[in-house]
Design a protein around this motif. Structure first.
Motif, PDB file in Angstrom:
ATOM      1  N   LEU A 143       0.833  -1.206   0.000  1.00 55.31           N
ATOM      2  CA  LEU A 143       0.000   0.000   0.000  1.00 55.31           C
ATOM      3  C   LEU A 143       0.870   1.259   0.000  1.00 55.31           C
ATOM      4  O   LEU A 143       0.551   2.250  -0.674  1.00 55.31           O
ATOM      5  CB  LEU A 143      -0.914  -0.012   1.226  1.00 55.31           C
ATOM      6  N   ARG A 144       1.969   1.221   0.723  1.00 56.13           N
ATOM      7  CA  ARG A 144       2.881   2.358   0.752  1.00 56.13           C
ATOM      8  C   ARG A 144       3.505   2.581  -0.638  1.00 56.13           C
ATOM      9  O   ARG A 144       3.674   3.726  -1.079  1.00 56.13           O
ATOM     10  CB  ARG A 144       3.969   2.132   1.799  1.00 56.13           C
ATOM     11  N   ARG A 153      -3.924   6.766  -2.417  1.00 54.72           N
ATOM     12  CA  ARG A 153      -3.663   7.754  -1.372  1.00 54.72           C
ATOM     13  C   ARG A 153      -3.957   7.063  -0.039  1.00 54.72           C
ATOM     14  O   ARG A 153      -5.109   6.960   0.369  1.00 54.72           O
ATOM     15  CB  ARG A 153      -4.528   8.984  -1.565  1.00 54.72           C
ATOM     16  N   VAL A 154      -2.898   6.590   0.606  1.00 53.36           N
ATOM     17  CA  VAL A 154      -3.041   5.827   1.848  1.00 53.36           C
ATOM     18  C   VAL A 154      -2.154   6.486   2.901  1.00 53.36           C
ATOM     19  O   VAL A 154      -0.964   6.213   2.987  1.00 53.36           O
ATOM     20  CB  VAL A 154      -2.623   4.347   1.661  1.00 53.36           C
ATOM     21  N   ASP A 155      -2.742   7.355   3.700  1.00 55.57           N
ATOM     22  CA  ASP A 155      -1.969   8.056   4.710  1.00 55.57           C
ATOM     23  C   ASP A 155      -1.677   7.170   5.928  1.00 55.57           C
ATOM     24  O   ASP A 155      -0.687   7.383   6.616  1.00 55.57           O
ATOM     25  CB  ASP A 155      -2.713   9.317   5.162  1.00 55.57           C
ATOM     26  N   ASP A 156      -2.539   6.215   6.179  1.00 59.85           N
ATOM     27  CA  ASP A 156      -2.360   5.318   7.325  1.00 59.85           C
ATOM     28  C   ASP A 156      -2.374   3.877   6.810  1.00 59.85           C
ATOM     29  O   ASP A 156      -3.424   3.244   6.722  1.00 59.85           O
ATOM     30  CB  ASP A 156      -3.475   5.541   8.348  1.00 59.85           C
ATOM     31  N   LEU A 159      -3.824   1.127   9.335  1.00 58.21           N
ATOM     32  CA  LEU A 159      -5.279   1.033   9.394  1.00 58.21           C
ATOM     33  C   LEU A 159      -5.845   0.451   8.113  1.00 58.21           C
ATOM     34  O   LEU A 159      -6.763  -0.384   8.143  1.00 58.21           O
ATOM     35  CB  LEU A 159      -5.877   2.416   9.657  1.00 58.21           C
ATOM     36  N   ALA A 160      -5.305   0.872   6.973  1.00 64.21           N
ATOM     37  CA  ALA A 160      -5.815   0.379   5.690  1.00 64.21           C
ATOM     38  C   ALA A 160      -5.609  -1.127   5.559  1.00 64.21           C
ATOM     39  O   ALA A 160      -6.510  -1.854   5.121  1.00 64.21           O
ATOM     40  CB  ALA A 160      -5.130   1.111   4.543  1.00 64.21           C
ATOM     41  N   ALA A 161      -4.420  -1.615   5.928  1.00 62.03           N
ATOM     42  CA  ALA A 161      -4.153  -3.050   5.850  1.00 62.03           C
ATOM     43  C   ALA A 161      -5.033  -3.821   6.812  1.00 62.03           C
ATOM     44  O   ALA A 161      -5.555  -4.894   6.475  1.00 62.03           O
ATOM     45  CB  ALA A 161      -2.679  -3.320   6.144  1.00 62.03           C
ATOM     46  N   ALA A 202     -11.886   1.458  -3.817  1.00 58.68           N
ATOM     47  CA  ALA A 202     -12.738   2.644  -3.911  1.00 58.68           C
ATOM     48  C   ALA A 202     -12.350   3.680  -2.866  1.00 58.68           C
ATOM     49  O   ALA A 202     -12.406   4.893  -3.114  1.00 58.68           O
ATOM     50  CB  ALA A 202     -14.199   2.246  -3.741  1.00 58.68           C
ATOM     51  N   ARG A 203     -11.931   3.208  -1.698  1.00 59.71           N
ATOM     52  CA  ARG A 203     -11.563   4.131  -0.609  1.00 59.71           C
ATOM     53  C   ARG A 203     -10.204   4.791  -0.853  1.00 59.71           C
ATOM     54  O   ARG A 203     -10.036   5.985  -0.599  1.00 59.71           O
ATOM     55  CB  ARG A 203     -11.544   3.356   0.719  1.00 59.71           C
ATOM     56  N   TYR A 204      -9.234   4.034  -1.354  1.00 62.96           N
ATOM     57  CA  TYR A 204      -7.861   4.545  -1.402  1.00 62.96           C
ATOM     58  C   TYR A 204      -7.328   4.798  -2.812  1.00 62.96           C
ATOM     59  O   TYR A 204      -6.295   5.446  -2.961  1.00 62.96           O
ATOM     60  CB  TYR A 204      -6.914   3.578  -0.679  1.00 62.96           C
ATOM     61  N   GLY A 205      -7.982   4.266  -3.815  1.00 70.95           N
ATOM     62  CA  GLY A 205      -7.468   4.438  -5.163  1.00 70.95           C
ATOM     63  C   GLY A 205      -7.572   5.879  -5.660  1.00 70.95           C
ATOM     64  O   GLY A 205      -8.467   6.618  -5.262  1.00 70.95           O
TER      65      GLY A 205
END
Length: 211
Positions: A143-144, A153-156, A159-161, A202-205
């Motif tokens: 994700l990073r 766009r994954v700032d955390d 949490l995302a994983a 959908a949340r992070y793309g």
């Protein structure tokens, strides 16, 4: 001749190593951590105690090897997916995770850890740090990488994983511990993974990525 002899001894050592872990896995699942002795493992593996102690001087080190095998058993292709297609990469990791958590041995491992944790909290730490976290970090790293590439766009990433794997585990794995006969089909598992992929993408793309 020396080379052939060395290869033979190496193969023999590997076979004994595998036999020890096989025996330990069966015994831990059947009798728990407290109820499994290294002497019994050596007996069931058909190796000498000296051979076992040479490879695994403590029960804790043997349990760590069992945990490591369980978490790597379904992950034969360790290559990380390339960046540029978030849904594809998530699908790769999601299917790997589902395969791992669908194994009866993984269910047995978790049941044993939960049952023994009040007396042996260290085995829960081993299961988490040696087993789950390396896989979890792979997802975080992926994700990073997508974030750095501008396709997500994954700032955390923690949490995302956690959310991504949690969606899969809550369908594929956790009901197996509580619900008798819970055994979704392959198609159902793949559908659950796809739903988790769609939601996470959908949340992070980044919609404009790749266009």
């Amino acid at each position: 001749m020396a080379t052939g002899t060395g290869a033979y001894h190496q193969q023999l050592a590997e076979q004994k190593h595998a036999a020890i872990i096989d025996a330990a896995t069966r015994l831990f699942m059947a009798h728990g951590y407290a109820g499994t002795s290294l002497a019994r493992v050596a007996q069931d593996a058909d190796v000498s105690r000296a051979t076992l102690f040479k490879q695994f001087p403590t029960k804790a080190s043997l349990f760590e090897a069992v945990v490591t095998r369980q978490w790597s058993a379904a992950d034969q292709d360790r290559a990380a997916p390339g960046t540029g297609d978030l849904a594809h990469g998530l699908r790769v990791y999601g299917l790997r995770y589902a395969a791992l958590m669908s194994r009866p041995e993984m269910v047995g491992l978790y049941r044993m850890v939960i049952a023994e944790m009040p007396r042996f909290p260290q085995i829960a730490d081993t299961q988490f740090e040696t087993g789950k976290m390396p896989f979890f970090r792979q997802v975080q790293d992926y994700l990073r990488a997508e974030h750095d590439a501008g396709t997500a766009r994954v700032d955390d990433t923690l949490l995302a994983a956690a959310n991504f794997l949690g969606m899969i585990g809550n369908y594929v794995f956790w009901p197996r511990l509580m619900v008798t006969g819970w055994n979704p089909t392959r198609a159902q598992v793949e559908h659950a993974v796809e739903e988790a992929v769609t939601t996470t993408a959908a949340r992070y793309g980044v919609p404009s990525a790749g266009r």
